[in-house]
Design a protein around this motif. Structure first.
Motif, mmCIF file in Angstrom:
data_model
loop_
_atom_site.group_PDB
_atom_site.id
_atom_site.type_symbol
_atom_site.label_atom_id
_atom_site.label_comp_id
_atom_site.label_asym_id
_atom_site.label_seq_id
_atom_site.Cartn_x
_atom_site.Cartn_y
_atom_site.Cartn_z
ATOM 1 N N CYS A 282 -2.860 -12.576 27.624
ATOM 2 C CA CYS A 282 -3.595 -12.094 26.721
ATOM 3 C C CYS A 282 -2.717 -11.379 25.648
ATOM 4 O O CYS A 282 -3.001 -11.300 24.458
ATOM 5 N N CYS B 134 -5.005 -7.169 31.291
ATOM 6 C CA CYS B 134 -6.141 -8.059 31.666
ATOM 7 C C CYS B 134 -5.758 -8.544 33.152
ATOM 8 O O CYS B 134 -6.592 -9.414 33.653
ATOM 9 N N CYS C 276 -0.299 -8.392 34.331
ATOM 10 C CA CYS C 276 -0.400 -7.734 33.092
ATOM 11 C C CYS C 276 -1.185 -6.369 33.397
ATOM 12 O O CYS C 276 -2.225 -6.289 34.152
HETATM 13 ZN ZN ZN Z 1 -2.683 -9.786 29.897
#
Ligand code: ZN
Length: 255
Positions: A41, A25, A22
């Motif tokens: 997230c 995050c 990601c």
């Molecule tokens: Zn994330």
């Protein structure tokens, strides 16, 4: 890192697993399809180059579970909705918009049996719509009558129908009314509509062959792939021919 189950099991063989990290995050997760949002997230991820099948994590097969596709579509719509990322930085919202728009296009295309087949053929390098569009434009530009190849099994029917339509036009011009002729044309139209519907079934028999080629992967030969592709092109060309013909008949009957 939390792993959520993949949204739907479409009943197809899983695609090779890949990992994605990601941007927000940093969580990494295994994915069955292009990563549209972070499983940890929930943030929308940058769109990755993808085709409509891969967008849904599907192999490029033509028999598909429409119910599962619809469920996946609604689940993804909620995750990717641009309103969710409104005010969260233009970058993420831009990705949401792009992803949502691809999601809508992918769903609209895949849920329709004809559009799905045409799209697959497009991935295989065949542009049916463009072929016929450019032929129409060329005919318009040069003032020629667009040449259409009559499917051999329709030659007789089309020949007779064209004669009847010509008769109908002449009758209209001189103000004659011939109910028998009108009925004859109506019957021919019905027969064409029946053939049009039957072609969808014929197409579906080739779906099976195509899906078998995909399932066998490298074991299937390139020649097999081309052969079934061309069969599907032929069915769609005949189907388009009949559709255009029925449209002409409708116009002639309404005038
Ligand atoms: Zn994330």
């Amino acid at each position: 890192m939390t792993t959520k189950p993949v949204l739907t099991e479409i009943g197809a063989k899983p695609l090779p697993q890949e990992t994605h990290s990601c941007w927000s995050c940093g969580a990494s997760f295994e994915m069955m399809r292009a990563a549209h949002f972070c499983e940890s997230c929930g943030k929308v991820q940058p769109p990755a180059p993808s085709n409509y099948f891969a967008f849904f994590g599907l192999p490029p097969k033509l028999n598909l579970d429409i119910g599962a596709l619809e469920k996946d579509f609604y689940a993804l719509s909620r995750k990717l909705h641009p309103d969710l990322s409104a005010g969260s930085g233009s970058k993420e919202q831009e990705w949401s918009l792009e992803q949502s728009s691809m999601l809508n296009d992918a769903y609209r295309t895949l849920k329709d049996p004809i559009k799905r087949t045409q799209y697959l053929l497009h991935l295989e390098g065949v542009e049916l719509e463009e072929q016929s569009k450019s032929a129409t434009e060329k005919a318009r530009a040069t003032g020629e009558v667009k040449k259409q190849i009559v499917p051999p099994d329709l030659l007789e029917e089309v020949f007779e129908l064209n004669m009847h339509l010509e008769e109908l036009r002449i009758n209209k011009k001189v103000g004659d009314d011939d109910p028998a002729l009108f009925e004859e044309i109506g019957k021919a139209k019905l027969s064409l509509e029946t053939k049009h519907a039957a072609l969808l079934h014929e197409l579906q028999t080739y779906w099976k062959v195509w899906d078998g080629v995909i399932d066998r992967g490298a074991e299937a030969s390139a020649a097999e792939r081309v052969q079934v592709r061309d069969k599907m092109v032929d069915v769609l060309n005949r189907r388009n021919y009949i559709r255009n013909l029925v449209r002409d008949v409708n116009e002639a009957m309404e005038q």
